[in-house]
Write a protein that holds these residues in place. Structure first.
Motif, PDB file in Angstrom:
ATOM      1  N   GLU A 163       0.801  -1.230   0.000  1.00 39.87           N
ATOM      2  CA  GLU A 163       0.000   0.000   0.000  1.00 39.87           C
ATOM      3  C   GLU A 163       0.833   1.279   0.000  1.00 39.87           C
ATOM      4  O   GLU A 163       0.366   2.328  -0.429  1.00 39.87           O
ATOM      5  N   ASP A 164       2.073   1.206   0.486  1.00 35.69           N
ATOM      6  CA  ASP A 164       2.921   2.399   0.567  1.00 35.69           C
ATOM      7  C   ASP A 164       3.832   2.544  -0.654  1.00 35.69           C
ATOM      8  O   ASP A 164       4.616   3.477  -0.743  1.00 35.69           O
ATOM      9  N   ALA A 165       3.716   1.628  -1.622  1.00 37.59           N
ATOM     10  CA  ALA A 165       4.658   1.580  -2.739  1.00 37.59           C
ATOM     11  C   ALA A 165       4.214   2.438  -3.914  1.00 37.59           C
ATOM     12  O   ALA A 165       3.020   2.725  -4.089  1.00 37.59           O
ATOM     13  N   MET A 166       5.189   2.854  -4.713  1.00 37.57           N
ATOM     14  CA  MET A 166       4.877   3.447  -6.009  1.00 37.57           C
ATOM     15  C   MET A 166       4.149   2.405  -6.860  1.00 37.57           C
ATOM     16  O   MET A 166       4.375   1.200  -6.691  1.00 37.57           O
ATOM     17  N   PRO A 167       3.299   2.826  -7.771  1.00 32.42           N
ATOM     18  CA  PRO A 167       2.631   1.861  -8.661  1.00 32.42           C
ATOM     19  C   PRO A 167       3.667   0.981  -9.378  1.00 32.42           C
ATOM     20  O   PRO A 167       4.574   1.488 -10.019  1.00 32.42           O
ATOM     21  N   LYS A 168       3.531  -0.328  -9.204  1.00 30.87           N
ATOM     22  CA  LYS A 168       4.425  -1.322  -9.789  1.00 30.87           C
ATOM     23  C   LYS A 168       5.874  -1.162  -9.338  1.00 30.87           C
ATOM     24  O   LYS A 168       6.777  -1.754  -9.927  1.00 30.87           O
ATOM     25  N   GLY A 169       6.069  -0.385  -8.268  1.00 31.55           N
ATOM     26  CA  GLY A 169       7.435  -0.162  -7.793  1.00 31.55           C
ATOM     27  C   GLY A 169       7.804  -1.045  -6.629  1.00 31.55           C
ATOM     28  O   GLY A 169       8.278  -0.558  -5.591  1.00 31.55           O
ATOM     29  N   TYR A 170       7.575  -2.376  -6.765  1.00 32.20           N
ATOM     30  CA  TYR A 170       7.871  -3.290  -5.679  1.00 32.20           C
ATOM     31  C   TYR A 170       8.216  -4.664  -6.244  1.00 32.20           C
ATOM     32  O   TYR A 170       7.962  -4.967  -7.403  1.00 32.20           O
ATOM     33  N   THR A 171       8.809  -5.485  -5.369  1.00 34.21           N
ATOM     34  CA  THR A 171       9.201  -6.840  -5.780  1.00 34.21           C
ATOM     35  C   THR A 171       8.277  -7.857  -5.123  1.00 34.21           C
ATOM     36  O   THR A 171       7.540  -7.549  -4.188  1.00 34.21           O
ATOM     37  N   ASP A 172       8.375  -9.099  -5.561  1.00 37.53           N
ATOM     38  CA  ASP A 172       7.536 -10.148  -4.987  1.00 37.53           C
ATOM     39  C   ASP A 172       7.943 -10.468  -3.554  1.00 37.53           C
ATOM     40  O   ASP A 172       7.175 -11.084  -2.805  1.00 37.53           O
ATOM     41  N   LYS A 173       9.132 -10.041  -3.149  1.00 34.39           N
ATOM     42  CA  LYS A 173       9.581 -10.285  -1.779  1.00 34.39           C
ATOM     43  C   LYS A 173       9.249  -9.129  -0.847  1.00 34.39           C
ATOM     44  O   LYS A 173       9.595  -9.165   0.340  1.00 34.39           O
ATOM     45  N   GLY A 174       8.625  -8.065  -1.387  1.00 33.92           N
ATOM     46  CA  GLY A 174       8.139  -6.999  -0.526  1.00 33.92           C
ATOM     47  C   GLY A 174       8.978  -5.741  -0.481  1.00 33.92           C
ATOM     48  O   GLY A 174       8.630  -4.787   0.228  1.00 33.92           O
ATOM     49  N   PHE A 175      10.093  -5.679  -1.216  1.00 33.39           N
ATOM     50  CA  PHE A 175      10.906  -4.461  -1.258  1.00 33.39           C
ATOM     51  C   PHE A 175      10.293  -3.487  -2.265  1.00 33.39           C
ATOM     52  O   PHE A 175       9.771  -3.911  -3.303  1.00 33.39           O
ATOM     53  N   TYR A 176      10.387  -2.188  -1.962  1.00 35.57           N
ATOM     54  CA  TYR A 176       9.700  -1.249  -2.844  1.00 35.57           C
ATOM     55  C   TYR A 176      10.272   0.162  -2.758  1.00 35.57           C
ATOM     56  O   TYR A 176      10.995   0.518  -1.824  1.00 35.57           O
TER      57      TYR A 176
END
Length: 818
Positions: free
Chosen positions: A351-364
């Motif tokens: 929820e706190d990430a840029m749109p599509k700015g994250y990985t499947d492991k939760g880094f963003y």
């Protein structure tokens, strides 16, 4: 173990057994459960449930609390075996054998289980512990240094899951501790803690073949802390057939294991409490260490925080250091992009990430902007953890990734002035670039550049140790340019505002200056990290801040003294003070204490004490404090709230573990004189005695006393003394295994070395001294109590060696150029 420690009541079908510290009652009357546990005289479990096995499917819950027939009990010596523990139904049958082996120090509990068929378990307890109450224990430490702090379980059915093999339950008020250590070769172990609807503390151990995974959130499956449910783990397959596991229950004395010595002039219980609780709650789970607690609704970890390793200095637990080492390995492999950019955050959800700015492991990448301090902060944490563990082979495995992270941000200096640039050129773009994420710092950001300076200085030294002189020189050269330009006035491209008498937060690409409101982290970092070494500036900054602190009677330093200008931050930061525009964030306590410690340590100590008082009131379980009423705000609890107390340890007590020595650099005020600290350093128990201008450090075999800062290192029968913060030993000696030795250093320079030697003679009593950093190829006279013993010529490297017969009477030894 004497037989009398096992008392079986065959009629009641109960057996009481244990040792001097642990007493258990096993009930086997058509059930199998430990119905009572007494730890050092304190009853911690009592009831119909206690400790038992359990499995819950979608259809049914099975437990050893109800059996179709009595199990059979056998007692042989110090072993109790309970067989025939059969439970289940026509759909699933389970049979267990429990074996308890009693020794003087612990009780081993083995469970051998046969399951009739493979089944999917919604919940699995192998076993479950139901403690008397949620406050029976204050918390439970995990094997990787994390903490389940039950103070935060403020609602019924709050549940926190961890992947750990060990739980260390403790209560500082009773002093009692209980370790539960689980072993199941070839299996995965998970644990969880819940506040039951009847306010008991329920501790559940889960053992499975595939490993238990978080159940929530629906799209991420990363949430480790849940409310209103005990189902923190997703369903897991329990395979048919036989399985075995073992648990060891043992007592520990909390004060003996985690005690900190005698802290004079400060509330010792509060110091311990802050470092034992708040400091650890940013450890969300194994491989996930940060500054926001596992209790936070979306569970963020900010990789753009440079103080996570530093917290280990105050926590002083090898499990934390080992756990964070594994975490940094995980970040190296999963949180650094191929080009070297370090993902700045991780969270339970996206929820706190840029749109599509994250990985499947939760880094963003955070929605607020590109927070570039994550790059230097990763390197700082690696370097500072290395200083604490001294593991050169480990830090070598981080060489390439740390270089990538540093080079990525260093290459953002497009104009060659040594100040790296952010992703935005102007505050009008309304994007953050550092920890103060909703203040729109842009282009050349002093906050990020201060952290980069720290990273470059630390990593250049690591490169030296790893033998890469090219990279060492590159980082040193860049850091020197950064420092020079950082200190220039704003009119000449730097960050120093001569009119406002502070370092500004940033300058936009058009040359406009922003954040002239005495942003305290920027100014404290400039001083603490050695960017600002102008004593007049240091005095000016610190006196301005202290003047405003006294004017407002604040208990801690705010994030800025005055307001940012309109438009420099998110709209709801105004009017001042509000949130990141002027509120009180405790996470900058260590740099603040460091900044004041060399100038006026009594000011630093004043605010440490005020934080401790606040802890006594509210547990520091907030994100921040409001400026006007100094009231706790925000449920985004920060473990960084401990950092002023970490600063007490590092900058006032002077505790600084370094890669090749323990460096002691105190700034003691008179009211702290007489402090004696217990400190664990690489499997040694150190005792640190602190008085005004007189310090001592001992590990039981060797002791060094000095009236100035010094370094200490001992391995085997060899001792090294380092003058000041030198990284090369000035004085070394070899003793026999039975010698105990004290060196009281009186003088140490190239012309003369003087120390008083006190010994407890053992073995041959012959000591071999090596004196370094002398004048090369020069003659020195060795004197004992002003009586000449011998004359020796130093080597071309400025070293000489001599033997000396130890004695029980103190002797003054002098090595004099003569």
């Amino acid at each position: 173990m004497a037989q009398s420690k096992i008392n079986n009541d065959a009629n009641a079908r109960k057996v009481v057994f244990g040792n001097e510290k642990l007493i258990l009652t096993l009930d086997y009357n058509k059930r199998a459960n430990v119905s009572q546990v007494i730890v050092n005289g304190q009853q911690v479990i009592q009831g119909d449930a206690g400790i038992y096995s359990m499995i819950r499917t979608k259809a049914t819950r099975y437990a050893t609390l109800t059996l179709s027939s009595d199990p059979s009990l056998t007692i042989a010596g110090n072993t109790i075996i309970l067989k025939g523990i059969s439970y289940g139904d026509q759909n699933l049958s389970i049979e267990e054998t429990w074996t308890f082996t009693i020794s003087a120090n612990d009780i081993r509990f083995d469970i051998d289980r046969t399951t009739s068929k493979t089944v999917v378990a919604e919940d699995l307890g192998s076993p479950v512990f139901r403690f008397e109450a949620i406050n029976t224990w204050e918390g439970a430490y995990q094997d990787y240094g994390g903490l389940a702090w039950f103070y935060l379980f403020n609602r019924k059915r709050d549940t926190y899951g961890v992947r750990s093999n060990t739980s260390e339950f403790w209560n500082s008020k009773t002093g009692n501790g209980l370790t539960v250590s689980v072993s199941a070769p070839g299996k995965q172990i998970a644990m969880d803690y819940s506040r039951a609807v009847d306010d008991k503390l329920v501790y559940t151990v889960g053992v499975s073949s595939t490993g238990m995974q978080p159940r929530f959130d629906a799209d991420t499956k990363r949430r480790m802390y849940v409310r209103d449910t005990t189902d923190v783990w997703a369903p897991v397959e329990v395979q048919s057939g036989q399985s075995s596991q073992s648990m060891t229950l043992s007592y520990f004395d909390f004060n003996e294991k985690f005690g900190r010595g005698k802290l004079v002039g400060i509330n010792q219980e509060q110091v311990s409490a802050v470092l034992n609780t708040i400091a650890r709650i940013g450890v969300i789970g194994k491989k996930h260490f940060g500054g926001n607690s596992w209790h936070t609704p979306y569970g963020p970890i900010c990789l753009h925080e440079q103080y996570i390793a530093q917290m280990g200095l105050g926590i002083n637990d090898d499990n934390y250091l080992t756990g964070y080492q594994e975490c940094l390995d995980y970040y190296r492999d999963n949180a650094i992009k191929p080009d070297g950019r370090v993902w700045p955050r991780w969270a339970y959800s996206n929820e706190d990430a840029m749109p599509k700015g994250y990985t499947d492991k939760g880094f963003y990448e955070a929605q607020w902007g590109y927070l570039l301090d994550s790059n230097p902060d990763f390197v700082i944490n690696v370097a500072e953890l290395y200083d604490q563990n001294g593991d050169l082979s480990w830090v070598r495995k981080h060489q390439q990734s740390s270089e990538k992270a540093l080079d990525w941000i260093v290459n953002r200096d497009s104009n060659g002035n040594g100040l790296v640039e952010m992703m935005t050129d102007s505050y009008s773009q309304k994007r953050g670039s550092d920890w103060i994420d909703i203040i729109w710092a842009a282009y050349e950001n002093a906050f990020v550049n201060a952290k980069l300076y720290r990273a470059l200085v630390l990593w250049a030294d690591v490169e030296r140790q790893l033998g890469n002189s090219v990279k060492e020189k590159q980082y040193k050269t860049f850091s020197e340019k950064l420092k020079a330009n950082f200190n220039k006035p704003t009119s000449s491209g730097g960050f120093w505002d001569a009119e406002k008498q502070c370092y500004v937060h940033w300058r936009d690409k058009d040359g406009s200056i922003h954040g002239t409101n005495m942003v305290t982290p920027v100014n404290f970092m400039a001083i603490a990290y050695g960017i600002c070494d102008d004593q007049t500036r240091i005095k000016t900054i610190l006196e301005i801040i202290e003047g405003q602190m006294q004017k407002e009677n604040l208990f801690f330093w705010p994030i800025s003294l005055y307001s940012y200008a309109p438009g420099e931050g998110n709209d709801w930061q105004f009017p001042f003070p509000n949130y990141e525009n002027g509120d009180i964030f405790l996470s900058w306590g260590s740099v603040a204490v460091k900044a004041y410690a060399s100038y006026k340590p009594e000011i630093a100590l004043k605010y440490v004490k005020r934080v401790l008082t606040q802890y006594e009131k509210d547990g520091l379980a907030f994100q921040r404090y409001g400026r006007a009423n100094q009231d706790g705000r925000g449920d985004d609890i920060l473990s960084g709230n401990c950092l002023s107390v970490v600063g007490l340890y590092q900058a006032i007590y002077g505790i600084n573990p370094l890669y090749n020595r323990f460096y002691l650099d105190p700034h003691i005020t008179p009211d702290l004189a007489g402090t004696q600290i217990k400190y664990n350093y690489r499997n040694q128990q150190l005792t640190i005695d602190l008085d005004v201008n007189r310090y001592a450090l001992s590990n039981g075999k060797f002791k060094i006393v000095s009236n100035t800062d010094f370094g200490f290192y001992n391995t085997g029968n060899e001792l090294s003394y380092f003058k000041g913060n030198a990284d090369k030993a000035s004085l070394q000696l070899k003793a026999s295994p039975k010698n105990e030795l004290t060196l009281d250093i009186k003088k140490c320079d190239p012309n003369e070395v003087v120390f008083i030697q006190s010994s407890r003679v053992g073995g041959s009593g012959v000591l071999v001294y090596q004196v370094n950093s002398l004048k090369p190829s020069s003659y020195y006279t060795i004197l004992q109590n002003n009586r000449t013993l011998k004359r020796i010529k130093s080597t071309q490297e400025g070293t000489l060696v001599f033997e000396y017969k130890a004695g029980d009477v103190p002797n003054e030894i002098t090595v004099m150029l003569k």
